[in-house]
Design an enzyme around this catalytic site. Sequence first.
Site, PDB file in Angstrom:
ATOM      1  N   THR A 133       0.138 -27.247  86.476  1.00  0.00           N
ATOM      2  CA  THR A 133      -1.220 -25.314  86.499  1.00  0.00           C
ATOM      3  C   THR A 133      -2.247 -25.610  86.071  1.00  0.00           C
ATOM      4  O   THR A 133      -3.141 -26.821  85.707  1.00  0.00           O
ATOM      5  CB  THR A 133      -0.086 -26.259  84.672  1.00  0.00           C
ATOM      6  N   ASP A 134      -2.763 -24.900  86.366  1.00  0.00           N
ATOM      7  CA  ASP A 134      -4.264 -24.426  86.359  1.00  0.00           C
ATOM      8  C   ASP A 134      -4.992 -24.620  84.657  1.00  0.00           C
ATOM      9  O   ASP A 134      -5.820 -24.708  84.001  1.00  0.00           O
ATOM     10  CB  ASP A 134      -4.556 -23.066  85.751  1.00  0.00           C
ATOM     11  N   GLU A 135      -4.151 -24.599  83.683  1.00  0.00           N
ATOM     12  CA  GLU A 135      -4.296 -25.012  82.217  1.00  0.00           C
ATOM     13  C   GLU A 135      -4.705 -26.242  82.123  1.00  0.00           C
ATOM     14  O   GLU A 135      -5.601 -26.276  81.055  1.00  0.00           O
ATOM     15  CB  GLU A 135      -3.054 -25.439  81.177  1.00  0.00           C
ATOM     16  N   TYR A 182       0.712 -29.189  75.184  1.00  0.00           N
ATOM     17  CA  TYR A 182       0.760 -29.195  76.988  1.00  0.00           C
ATOM     18  C   TYR A 182      -0.184 -29.513  78.092  1.00  0.00           C
ATOM     19  O   TYR A 182       0.557 -30.551  79.357  1.00  0.00           O
ATOM     20  CB  TYR A 182       1.731 -27.756  77.487  1.00  0.00           C
ATOM     21  N   LYS A 186       0.337 -32.336  80.994  1.00  0.00           N
ATOM     22  CA  LYS A 186       0.153 -32.419  82.634  1.00  0.00           C
ATOM     23  C   LYS A 186      -1.089 -32.651  83.436  1.00  0.00           C
ATOM     24  O   LYS A 186      -0.690 -33.086  84.408  1.00  0.00           O
ATOM     25  CB  LYS A 186       0.041 -30.641  82.402  1.00  0.00           C
TER      26      LYS A 186
HETATM   27  P1  NAD Z   1      10.431 -24.419  82.774  1.00  0.00           P
HETATM   28  O1  NAD Z   1      10.659 -24.306  81.307  1.00  0.00           O
HETATM   29  O2  NAD Z   1      11.540 -22.859  83.332  1.00  0.00           O
HETATM   30  O3  NAD Z   1      11.816 -25.483  83.713  1.00  0.00           O
HETATM   31  C1  NAD Z   1      11.224 -26.645  83.299  1.00  0.00           C
HETATM   32  C2  NAD Z   1      12.885 -27.360  83.919  1.00  0.00           C
HETATM   33  O4  NAD Z   1      12.798 -28.819  83.950  1.00  0.00           O
HETATM   34  C3  NAD Z   1      14.279 -27.265  83.433  1.00  0.00           C
HETATM   35  O5  NAD Z   1      14.878 -26.609  84.171  1.00  0.00           O
HETATM   36  C4  NAD Z   1      14.495 -28.400  82.722  1.00  0.00           C
HETATM   37  O6  NAD Z   1      15.974 -28.349  82.091  1.00  0.00           O
HETATM   38  C5  NAD Z   1      14.013 -29.189  83.153  1.00  0.00           C
HETATM   39  N1  NAD Z   1      13.407 -30.967  82.477  1.00  0.00           N
HETATM   40  C6  NAD Z   1      12.603 -30.338  81.370  1.00  0.00           C
HETATM   41  N2  NAD Z   1      12.322 -31.589  81.160  1.00  0.00           N
HETATM   42  C7  NAD Z   1      13.076 -32.700  81.578  1.00  0.00           C
HETATM   43  C8  NAD Z   1      13.565 -34.170  82.164  1.00  0.00           C
HETATM   44  N3  NAD Z   1      13.548 -35.204  80.829  1.00  0.00           N
HETATM   45  N4  NAD Z   1      14.439 -34.683  83.086  1.00  0.00           N
HETATM   46  C9  NAD Z   1      15.243 -34.014  84.297  1.00  0.00           C
HETATM   47  N5  NAD Z   1      14.787 -32.639  83.782  1.00  0.00           N
HETATM   48  C10 NAD Z   1      13.853 -31.368  83.365  1.00  0.00           C
HETATM   49  O7  NAD Z   1       9.123 -24.641  83.475  1.00  0.00           O
HETATM   50  P2  NAD Z   1       9.607 -23.676  85.015  1.00  0.00           P
HETATM   51  O8  NAD Z   1       7.782 -22.541  84.540  1.00  0.00           O
HETATM   52  O9  NAD Z   1       9.442 -23.475  85.854  1.00  0.00           O
HETATM   53  O10 NAD Z   1       7.525 -24.443  85.481  1.00  0.00           O
HETATM   54  C11 NAD Z   1       7.702 -25.318  86.884  1.00  0.00           C
HETATM   55  C12 NAD Z   1       6.827 -26.884  86.378  1.00  0.00           C
HETATM   56  O11 NAD Z   1       5.871 -25.663  87.320  1.00  0.00           O
HETATM   57  C13 NAD Z   1       6.512 -27.162  85.273  1.00  0.00           C
HETATM   58  O12 NAD Z   1       5.637 -28.513  85.536  1.00  0.00           O
HETATM   59  C14 NAD Z   1       5.003 -26.274  84.935  1.00  0.00           C
HETATM   60  O13 NAD Z   1       4.299 -27.724  84.270  1.00  0.00           O
HETATM   61  C15 NAD Z   1       4.619 -26.071  86.208  1.00  0.00           C
HETATM   62  N6  NAD Z   1       3.935 -24.887  86.004  1.00  0.00           N
HETATM   63  C16 NAD Z   1       4.085 -23.276  85.754  1.00  0.00           C
HETATM   64  C17 NAD Z   1       3.374 -22.400  85.615  1.00  0.00           C
HETATM   65  C18 NAD Z   1       4.233 -20.987  84.809  1.00  0.00           C
HETATM   66  O14 NAD Z   1       3.658 -20.433  84.811  1.00  0.00           O
HETATM   67  N7  NAD Z   1       5.684 -20.906  84.408  1.00  0.00           N
HETATM   68  C19 NAD Z   1       2.569 -22.318  86.172  1.00  0.00           C
HETATM   69  C20 NAD Z   1       1.631 -22.951  86.454  1.00  0.00           C
HETATM   70  C21 NAD Z   1       2.456 -24.467  86.438  1.00  0.00           C
HETATM   71  O1  DAU Z   2      -1.465 -20.869  83.317  1.00  0.00           O
HETATM   72  C1  DAU Z   2      -0.455 -21.483  83.569  1.00  0.00           C
HETATM   73  C2  DAU Z   2       1.082 -21.716  82.766  1.00  0.00           C
HETATM   74  O2  DAU Z   2       0.614 -20.291  82.660  1.00  0.00           O
HETATM   75  C3  DAU Z   2       1.832 -22.706  82.828  1.00  0.00           C
HETATM   76  O3  DAU Z   2       1.164 -23.783  83.020  1.00  0.00           O
HETATM   77  C4  DAU Z   2       2.653 -22.402  81.323  1.00  0.00           C
HETATM   78  O4  DAU Z   2       3.806 -23.399  81.450  1.00  0.00           O
HETATM   79  C5  DAU Z   2       3.211 -21.071  81.386  1.00  0.00           C
HETATM   80  O5  DAU Z   2       3.408 -21.522  80.136  1.00  0.00           O
HETATM   81  C6  DAU Z   2       2.295 -20.234  81.047  1.00  0.00           C
HETATM   82  O6  DAU Z   2       1.006 -20.747  79.818  1.00  0.00           O
HETATM   83  P1  DAU Z   2       1.052 -19.864  79.230  1.00  0.00           P
HETATM   84  O7  DAU Z   2       0.441 -20.267  77.358  1.00  0.00           O
HETATM   85  O8  DAU Z   2      -0.223 -18.513  79.521  1.00  0.00           O
HETATM   86  O9  DAU Z   2       2.229 -18.287  79.114  1.00  0.00           O
HETATM   87  P2  DAU Z   2       2.936 -17.519  77.599  1.00  0.00           P
HETATM   88  O10 DAU Z   2       4.050 -16.884  78.265  1.00  0.00           O
HETATM   89  O11 DAU Z   2       3.212 -18.289  76.604  1.00  0.00           O
HETATM   90  O12 DAU Z   2       0.914 -16.689  77.722  1.00  0.00           O
HETATM   91  C7  DAU Z   2       0.980 -16.040  78.053  1.00  0.00           C
HETATM   92  C8  DAU Z   2      -0.764 -15.582  77.572  1.00  0.00           C
HETATM   93  O13 DAU Z   2      -0.011 -14.111  76.658  1.00  0.00           O
HETATM   94  C9  DAU Z   2      -1.158 -16.017  76.338  1.00  0.00           C
HETATM   95  O14 DAU Z   2      -2.703 -16.094  76.096  1.00  0.00           O
HETATM   96  C10 DAU Z   2      -0.699 -16.014  74.934  1.00  0.00           C
HETATM   97  C11 DAU Z   2       0.427 -14.524  75.098  1.00  0.00           C
HETATM   98  N1  DAU Z   2       0.983 -14.241  74.268  1.00  0.00           N
HETATM   99  C12 DAU Z   2       2.233 -15.012  74.429  1.00  0.00           C
HETATM  100  C13 DAU Z   2       3.643 -14.896  73.749  1.00  0.00           C
HETATM  101  C14 DAU Z   2       4.413 -15.721  74.730  1.00  0.00           C
HETATM  102  C15 DAU Z   2       1.281 -13.432  73.275  1.00  0.00           C
HETATM  103  O15 DAU Z   2       0.272 -12.771  73.041  1.00  0.00           O
HETATM  104  N2  DAU Z   2       2.541 -13.687  72.721  1.00  0.00           N
HETATM  105  C16 DAU Z   2       3.605 -14.210  72.644  1.00  0.00           C
HETATM  106  O16 DAU Z   2       5.175 -13.826  72.122  1.00  0.00           O
END
Ligand code: NAD
Ligand code: DAU
Length: 376
Positions: A133-135, A182, A186
Site C-alpha cells: 500500500t501507499d500508506e 496497519y 504492511k
Molecule cells: P480485504 O480486507 O477486502 O480482504 C482481505 C482478504 O484477506 C480477505 O478475503 C480475508 O479473508 C483474507 N485474509 C485475512 N487474513 C488472512 C489470513 N490470516 N490468512 C488467509 N487469508 C486472510 O482487503 P483488500 O482491500 O482487498 O486489500 C487486499 C490487499 O491489498 C491487502 O494486502 C492491502 O494491504 C492491499 N491494498 C489495499 C488497498 C485498498 O484500497 N483496499 C490499497 C492498496 C493496497
Molecule cells: O491508501 C491505500 C489504503 O486505502 C489501503 O492500504 C487500505 O487497506 C484501505 O483501507 C485504504 O485506507 P484508508 O484509511 O485511506 O481508507 P478508508 O476507506 O478507511 O478511509 C478513507 C478516508 O476517509 C480516510 O481519510 C478516512 C476517511 N473516513 C473513513 C471512514 C471509514 C471518514 O471520514 N469516515 C469514515 O467513516
Amino acid sequence: MNIIITGGAGFIGSHVVRLFVNKYPEYKIINLDKLTYAGNLANLKDIEDKPNYKFVKMDICDFDGVYKLMQDEKVDGIIHLAAESHVDRSIKDPFTFAQTNVMGTLSMLQAAKLYWENLPEKFEGKRFYHISTDEVYGALEMTHPEGIKPPFTTKASSGEHHLAYGEKFFTEDLKYQPHSPYSAAKASSDHFVRAFHDTYGLPIIVTNCSNNYGPYQFPEKLIPLFINNIRHRKPLPVYGKGENVRDWLYVEDHARAIDLIFHKGKIAETYNIGGFNEWKNIDIIKVVINTVDRLLGRPEGQDMDLITYVTDRAGHDMRYAIDSSKLQRELGWEPSLQFEEGIEKTVRWYLDNQEWMDNVTSGDYLKYYEDMYAGR
Ligand code: NAD
Ligand code: DAU
C-alpha cells in the site's frame, strides 16, 4: 502456471482472481483465503465452477499447511494479497495486524523459499509478488489546500476535478514512514519480502497502490459505507474536517496492473500504482451523495444533511498521492476509467446488489461459512 492468490475472497483479491481465471484458462488459480470477516465467497460466484479455479480455506500463518499446498499444487507463482486491511480496526487491535500481515507474510515467504529451492530448476521461472500500500510512505503535506494543477495527467484523471494538493508525491525511492498499526505492519511485511530477495535470492516484486474503490468492497471503508448509509438515510460520519486527501483508483485498473506486473515486471523491483486522482474526502462524499440521490430518483443533493462531522481518526494521515509514472513509463500501464465514470459504475453496482450488501451488513455470510466448514 499454477498460481496461489492469497486473500482472493476479499475486495481486491476477488477482482484479481476473476481476471486471472477468465483470462488464463491454461493456468490453475488457487485462491488461498482464511475467510475472515472480510472474505466472502459470494464475491466469486460467477467463476467458482470454472475448471481452472480452486478455493482452499487456509490461514497464511499456517506454515505447514501452506508449504504442503505449494508442493501438492506445484506452485510457480504467488500473488500475495491476504492481509488485515482496515486502519480503524488496526487502531483497536494491532496484534491481529502484526500476526497476519507480518507473520503471515513471513510464513508465505519461507514456504515458497523452501519449496522452490529444493526443485531442480530452483527459482527459475518463479515469482513471489507482494501487494502493498501507499500508506507505508507515511503522509504528504497539504501545501496547497486550494489545489494546484498537477504535473501529471493520465486517462483516468484528466477530468476537471484533477487537482493536486501539494508538490510532493510518493515515489518508489521514498523512505518508509508508516503511522498506523496497519501501515506499520504492511511496511514490516514489505521489508521481509525484500530481505528474502537480498538474502536468499527469492524472485520477488512489490507494488504499492493507492486507495481502491469499486464493487465488492467491505462496507467499513469510506465509499461503500457511505453509499449504504445514504441509501438508508443514516448519518455519514466524516472524520475531522473532511479535508484529508486520498488518491483513488478503480479496483479493476489495479487488477490489470497486477496482471501486467506479474508477467512483465522486473524481479526485485518496486512499482507504485495510482491514477493521479487526488480528492479531499468531503468533495468525494458530495459526489457520492449526488450520484446516489440521482440514481435513486431523489432530488440531487437532498442527502447532504446526512453529513456528520465526528472525532478525527487517531494519527489520521493528511494526504496520499502516488506518482505512478515509473509503471506508466516502463510497462505502459494506464488507468482505463475517468473518475466520474468509475464512481457512477460503483454506486450503481452497490444499489443494484443490495442483497450482497444486506448479507454482509447482517453478518449472514459468516454464518453460511460456519455451517459449510462445520466439523472440519
Ligand atoms: P480485504 O480486507 O477486502 O480482504 C482481505 C482478504 O484477506 C480477505 O478475503 C480475508 O479473508 C483474507 N485474509 C485475512 N487474513 C488472512 C489470513 N490470516 N490468512 C488467509 N487469508 C486472510 O482487503 P483488500 O482491500 O482487498 O486489500 C487486499 C490487499 O491489498 C491487502 O494486502 C492491502 O494491504 C492491499 N491494498 C489495499 C488497498 C485498498 O484500497 N483496499 C490499497 C492498496 C493496497
Ligand atoms: O491508501 C491505500 C489504503 O486505502 C489501503 O492500504 C487500505 O487497506 C484501505 O483501507 C485504504 O485506507 P484508508 O484509511 O485511506 O481508507 P478508508 O476507506 O478507511 O478511509 C478513507 C478516508 O476517509 C480516510 O481519510 C478516512 C476517511 N473516513 C473513513 C471512514 C471509514 C471518514 O471520514 N469516515 C469514515 O467513516
